[in-house]
Design a protein around this motif. Structure first.
Motif, PDB file in Angstrom:
ATOM      1  N   UNK A  56       0.851  -1.188   0.000  1.00 26.44           N
ATOM      2  CA  UNK A  56       0.000   0.000   0.000  1.00 26.44           C
ATOM      3  C   UNK A  56       0.885   1.236   0.000  1.00 26.44           C
ATOM      4  N   UNK A  57       0.355   2.313  -0.574  1.00 24.52           N
ATOM      5  CA  UNK A  57       1.047   3.597  -0.543  1.00 24.52           C
ATOM      6  C   UNK A  57       0.324   4.500   0.456  1.00 24.52           C
ATOM      7  N   UNK A  68       4.448   0.673   1.981  1.00 22.72           N
ATOM      8  CA  UNK A  68       4.232  -0.271   3.079  1.00 22.72           C
ATOM      9  C   UNK A  68       3.894  -1.641   2.509  1.00 22.72           C
ATOM     10  N   UNK A  69       4.772  -2.631   2.712  1.00 25.54           N
ATOM     11  CA  UNK A  69       4.498  -4.002   2.268  1.00 25.54           C
ATOM     12  C   UNK A  69       3.633  -4.706   3.305  1.00 25.54           C
ATOM     13  N   UNK A  70       2.888  -5.705   2.866  1.00 24.19           N
ATOM     14  CA  UNK A  70       1.966  -6.384   3.785  1.00 24.19           C
ATOM     15  C   UNK A  70       2.698  -7.039   4.958  1.00 24.19           C
ATOM     16  N   UNK A  71       3.975  -7.431   4.761  1.00 27.43           N
ATOM     17  CA  UNK A  71       4.727  -8.068   5.839  1.00 27.43           C
ATOM     18  C   UNK A  71       5.014  -7.109   6.986  1.00 27.43           C
ATOM     19  N   UNK A  72       4.795  -5.818   6.755  1.00 34.75           N
ATOM     20  CA  UNK A  72       5.027  -4.817   7.793  1.00 34.75           C
ATOM     21  C   UNK A  72       3.749  -4.481   8.561  1.00 34.75           C
ATOM     22  N   UNK A  73       2.696  -5.287   8.379  1.00 37.73           N
ATOM     23  CA  UNK A  73       1.421  -5.073   9.075  1.00 37.73           C
ATOM     24  C   UNK A  73       1.343  -6.013  10.284  1.00 37.73           C
ATOM     25  N   UNK A  74       0.861  -5.547  11.442  1.00 29.79           N
ATOM     26  CA  UNK A  74       0.783  -6.404  12.633  1.00 29.79           C
ATOM     27  C   UNK A  74      -0.009  -7.688  12.421  1.00 29.79           C
TER      28      UNK A  74
END
Length: 490
Positions: A56-57, A68-74
Motif C-alpha cells: 500500500x502507498x 508499506x508491504x503487507x509483511x510490515x502489518x501487525x
C-alpha cells in the motif's frame, strides 16, 4: 577498542563523529533537509492499495507517498508467528482511506518515497520494546549466563505478541533497571495507541537526532568517551546519568571539527576516490540501483609489491577493511558490488572474503556479505535507513546535469561561518572563494555567514580556491582593496 564520540553544536542542531582507535568510522548529522527520518513514528492515511505488489502507498504528508508491504502489518506478523489459516493479502489488511500509525524504516531518497512499517519499535538505553515483535532477543555479545538470566526475566514482562531486544550495554545493569525502562517504553506505546492516528504527517516520536542517537547507542555503554562544546548538554547528561560523568568532557572551542581536523575528514568522505595508507585506492560510485566499489593497486608499496599474485591478495585484504569503514562513513546501503583485484586461487579469495566479513561485524547497521559471483565480483547488502552522506551534503551539479555531485552552498556557508567565528580576535580576513560560492554569498548567503561574526570579511573570487580558503588576515586598511567587503546590510 578505544571509542570516542565528538559532538559539535551548530545552529541547526548538532553534528558528530564516532572515532574508534582515533580514526573516524561514522558521521552523525542532524538532517533538516530530510524531515521524515529513520525511526520516526507518524500518522498516515492509506492512499492506494496495489494487490499484485502486496503493498500500500501511504500519505504521510511528504512530497512522495510512503511504501508499506503487507509483511510490515501487525496482522501479517501475527499470522507469521502462529501460521494459522491462510496468509492474509494486502487487500484484507488495508483499504484506501484507513488511518494508520507507521514508522520510517528507510528514508526517502532519489525518486523513491520512504519505506514504512506498522511493526513499531520504541528504543531505550538498554532495551527496545516491540509491541508486535513476538520474541525476546538478547545481545549475543553478553556471556551465556547473563543472557539466560535476562531471557528468563524478559519472558515475565512480555504479554501476548509483545517482543523486546536487550542491548549489549544492559549487561552491567540489574534486571530491575531494564524492567523499569521496558514498562516506561510500553506506556509510551499505549498512550500513542489510545490517542490514535492524526492528520497525515503528524510526528509522534522522533529519535533521529544526533543527541538522541548518542544517548541511545553510546552514553550508557560504559566505555565510550564523549567530547562536546555544548555545555547545556554536558550538564543535562551528568545530571540524568551521574555514572557517566567521568566519560563526558566539555571543550570551549566554537568548532571542534575544525580544531580536531574532522572538517577535512568529512570533505574526504564526499569524494568518490579514497586512498589507503599502503598506496592502493578505492573508487566508490553510488547510483540509485546499487553502489560499485573498484579496488586498484595504484601506488601500492606494501608486502608483495612487484609480484602480481602477492600484490593482489595484500591489496585486497587491506581494501576489505577500508571498504567496511567507508560504508559506515558514507552511510551507504542497499546492494553493493565490489571489484577486487583478480586472485589466482580459491584460498586467496576465501581469505579476502573472511576478512571482509570480520570487518563488517563492527558495523551497528545490519550488513550481509553474500560472496563471489560467477563473474568474480563480491556482492553484499547493507541496510539503508538514513540518507547517504552524499545526499545529505551535496546537490546535483548544474554543469554536468546530474552525472556528478557538488557540496551544497548552504553546507559551505556553515563551514565558512564556523571558520570566521574562530577568528574572533582578527580585525579582518581575506577569503578566496570559488565563483559558484561567491555568487551565492553575495546573492543570499551573507546574512547567515556573518551572523555573530566580529571580523571584517573581504571576499575574493578565485577559481583555484576549491570551495573557499583563508588567504590572509590583517587590518581592514591593508585588505580593503584586495576584494569585496561583505556586510549583512550591503
Amino acid at each position: 577498542m578505544n571509542r570516542q564520540v565528538v559532538i559539535e553544536k551548530i545552529r541547526e542542531g548538532h553534528r558528530g563523529a564516532v572515532l574508534e582507535n582515533e580514526k573516524v568510522q561514522e558521521w552523525m548529522l542532524d538532517d533538516p533537509g530530510a524531515p521524515l527520518q529513520d525511526g520516526m513514528i507518524l500518522s498516515g492515511k492509506v492512499s492506494n492499495v496495489i494487490g499484485n505488489m502486496e503493498a500500500a502507498f501511504i500519505d504521510i504528508g511528504a512530497a512522495k507517498h510512503g511504501y508499506l508491504h503487507k509483511k510490515e502489518h501487525p496482522a501479517h506478523q501475527q499470522w507469521k508467528i502462529s501460521q494459522e489459516g491462510r496468509e492474509p493479502n494486502i487487500s484484507s489488511l488495508l483499504q484506501p482511506g484507513d488511518k494508520v500509525l507507521v514508522q520510517v524504516k528507510k528514508e526517502a531518497a532519489g525518486t523513491k518515497g520512504a519505506t514504512l512499517t506498522m511493526l513499531l519499535n520504541f528504543p531505550g538505553n538498554y532495551v527496545v520494546f516491540m509491541p508486535y515483535g513476538g520474541y525476546a532477543a538478547i545481545s549475543k555479545k553478553l556471556d551465556d549466563e547473563k543472557r539466560s538470566e535476562l531471557r528468563t526475566a524478559a519472558k515475565t514482562w512480555l504479554r501476548g505478541d509483545e517482543g523486546l531486544i536487550v542491548r549489549t550495554n544492559a549487561g552491567e545493569q540489574p534486571a530491575e533497571v531494564l524492567e523499569k525502562e521496558f514498562y516506561a517504553l510500553k506506556e509510551d506505546f499505549e498512550a500513542l495507541a489510545e490517542q490514535g492516528p492524526g492528520a497525515p504527517g503528524t510526528i509522534h516520536l522522533d529519535q533521529s537526532s544526533v543527541v538522541s542517537r548518542t544517548e541511545r547507542d553510546f552514553l550508557t555503554d560504559g566505555e565510550t568517551e564523549i567530547l562536546t562544546n555544548d555545555a547545556s548538554l554536558v550538564a543535562r547528561w551528568k545530571r540524568q546519568h551521574p555514572e557517566t560523568a567521568s566519560r563526558i568532557h566539555w571543550r570551549s572551542e566554537v568548532s571542534l571539527f575544525i580544531t580536531m581536523g574532522l572538517d577535512r575528514e568529512l570533505e574526504k568522505a564526499l569524494r568518490p576516490f579514497a586512498w589507503m595508507k599502503n598506496g592502493a585506492s578505492l573508487m566508490i560510485e553510488q547510483t540509485e540501483a546499487m553502489t560499485i566499489i573498484d579496488v586498484n593497486s595504484a601506488k601500492y608499496t606494501g608486502k608483495g609489491a612487484g609480484e602480481l599474485s602477492g600484490t593482489a591478495k595484500e591489496v585486497n585484504l587491506a581494501a576489505a577493511l577500508e571498504i567496511a569503514r567507508q560504508l559506515r562513513l558514507r552511510n551507504i546501503g542497499g546492494i553493493i558490488i565490489i571489484d577486487f583485484i583478480d586472485m589466482k586461487t580459491d584460498e586467496e579469495r576465501e581469505e579476502v572474503l573472511s576478512a571482509l566479513k570480520r570487518a563488517v561485524k563492527l558495523d551497528r547497521t545490519i550488513t550481509n556479505v553474500i560472496g563471489f559471483t560467477g563473474l568474480g565480483y563480491v556482492e553484499m547488502t547493507r541496510k539503508q535507513s538514513r540518507r547517504t552522506l552524499e545526499y545529505m551534503l551535496t546537490d546535483t551539479c548544474d554543469t554536468c546535469g546530474g552525472a556528478g555531485r557538488i557540496v551544497r552552498n548552504s553546507a559551505l556557508g556553515e563551514d565558512l561561518h564556523r571558520t570566521l567565528l574562530a577568528l574572533d580576535s582578527v580585525e579582518a580576513a581575506l577569503i578566496d572563494v570559488s565563483p559558484r560560492f561567491y555568487r551565492w554569498l553575495l546573492r543570499e548567503g551573507k546574512e547567515r555567514v556573518l551572523e555573530g561574526v566580529k571580523t571584517e570579511v573581504v571576499l575574493r573570487e578565485n577559481p583555484a580556491a576549491g570551495h573557499f580558503q583563508l588567504a590572509r588576515t590583517g587590518t581592514m586598511e591593508t585588505l580593503r582593496t584586495k576584494g569585496d567587503l561583505i556586510q549583512e546590510n550591503n
